[in-house]
Design an enzyme around this catalytic site. Structure first.
Site, PDB file in Angstrom:
ATOM      1  N   GLY A  46       3.710   0.667 -12.317  1.00 45.76           N
ATOM      2  CA  GLY A  46       2.819  -0.230 -11.599  1.00 45.76           C
ATOM      3  C   GLY A  46       1.368   0.118 -11.844  1.00 45.76           C
ATOM      4  CG  ASP A  71       2.276  -3.337 -14.444  1.00 46.54           C
ATOM      5  OD1 ASP A  71       2.737  -4.496 -14.461  1.00 46.54           O
ATOM      6  OD2 ASP A  71       1.529  -2.914 -13.546  1.00 46.54           O
ATOM      7  N   GLY A  75       1.914  -9.075 -12.569  1.00 49.25           N
ATOM      8  CA  GLY A  75       1.628  -9.009 -11.133  1.00 49.25           C
ATOM      9  C   GLY A  75       2.897  -8.952 -10.302  1.00 49.25           C
ATOM     10  CB  SER A 122       9.768  -0.271 -13.646  1.00 49.53           C
ATOM     11  OG  SER A 122      10.154  -0.967 -12.494  1.00 49.53           O
ATOM     12  CG  ASP A 139       1.207   1.982  -6.551  1.00 52.79           C
ATOM     13  OD1 ASP A 139       1.612   1.419  -5.516  1.00 52.79           O
ATOM     14  OD2 ASP A 139       0.019   1.987  -6.898  1.00 52.79           O
ATOM     15  CG  HIS A 142       4.966  -2.111  -2.762  1.00 49.75           C
ATOM     16  ND1 HIS A 142       4.975  -1.488  -3.989  1.00 49.75           N
ATOM     17  CD2 HIS A 142       3.849  -1.666  -2.131  1.00 49.75           C
ATOM     18  CE1 HIS A 142       3.914  -0.708  -4.087  1.00 49.75           C
ATOM     19  NE2 HIS A 142       3.203  -0.800  -2.971  1.00 49.75           N
ATOM     20  CG  HIS A 167      -0.203   4.141  -3.477  1.00 48.85           C
ATOM     21  ND1 HIS A 167      -0.773   2.901  -3.668  1.00 48.85           N
ATOM     22  CD2 HIS A 167      -1.109   4.878  -2.786  1.00 48.85           C
ATOM     23  CE1 HIS A 167      -1.989   2.909  -3.120  1.00 48.85           C
ATOM     24  NE2 HIS A 167      -2.210   4.088  -2.579  1.00 48.85           N
ATOM     25  CG  ASP A 168       0.968   0.998  -1.363  1.00 43.90           C
ATOM     26  OD1 ASP A 168      -0.157   1.128  -0.858  1.00 43.90           O
ATOM     27  OD2 ASP A 168       1.152   0.546  -2.510  1.00 43.90           O
TER      28      ASP A 168
HETATM   29 MG    MG Z   1      -0.046   0.820  -4.266  1.00 38.92          MG
END
Ligand code: MG
Length: 209
Positions: A46, A71, A75, A122, A139, A142, A167-168
């Site tokens: 990502g 990636d 998007g 991925s 990342d 999600h 992340h997140d």
């Molecule tokens: Mg993130």
């Protein structure tokens, strides 16, 4: 904010780059990557426009290691037209496409030599991946199935002493989506991993065996 030893130009380029990653998180990521890169190349899932990639690649350059950036560059769900994080400046030939922006970010930073972009979903990359890795940064999408698949496909390739990074991670559902948090919790329950660092919504788990 400490800038540790990271050369100033990388910090500035990351600052100008579009993305959803703070400078503080980036410097922390840079600092925590440095001590593990002797174990092998690192991998990011990502990359979007290359903001976090600059911090990772800066560490890789310092340790003369490669960074794989996975990636599809089309998007995630939330970047599509009409969605909350859509950016019309990233439309190319009628499609959402971050690859040109990503390439120009790395080129501007003169870090492109250290980065191998892999433009594909991925899950497809993970299904054939065999190279041992010093660090994996998750990342990407999600959606739960995506985060889970990224974890399943890549975490097993992290060598002992290496890092699995998320992340997140939001414990409170009001702060953000829960899918990365659920997968992170699964990783914590896996005897192969133990949490060693955290900052903001970043979590770092060390591979124990
Ligand atoms: Mg993130």
């Amino acid at each position: 904010m400490t800038q540790s030893l990271m050369p100033r130009q990388f910090f500035e380029i990351a600052k100008q780059c579009k993305g959803f990653f703070s400078q503080q998180e980036g410097l922390f990521l840079y600092e925590k990557l440095l001590p593990v890169l002797h174990l092998g190349p690192a991998l990011e899932i990502g990359s979007y426009c290359g903001k976090s990639s600059v911090f990772m690649a800066a560490a890789c350059q310092q340790k003369q290691r490669l960074l794989f950036c996975v990636d599809h560059h089309q998007g995630s769900e939330e970047h599509q037209v009409g969605e909350a994080y859509h950016d019309p400046e990233l439309i190319e030939n009628g499609c959402f496409d971050t690859f040109s922006y990503f390439k120009s970010t790395l080129k501007k930073a003169k870090l492109d030599k250290w980065v191998i972009p892999i433009v594909a979903p991925s899950q497809r990359v993970g299904s054939v991946w065999t190279t041992p890795l010093s660090a994996v940064f998750i990342d990407g999408s999600h959606a739960y199935e995506s985060v889970k698949s990224d974890y399943k496909c890549f975490a097993k390739h992290i060598v002992k002493g290496g890092l699995l990074i998320f992340h997140d991670i939001f414990e409170n559902p009001e702060e953000g989506g829960q899918a990365p948090y659920l997968v992170y919790k699964e990783a914590l329950n896996d005897l192969h991993f133990k949490q060693v660092h955290q900052l903001g919504c970043l979590r770092f788990l060390e591979k124990l065996m």
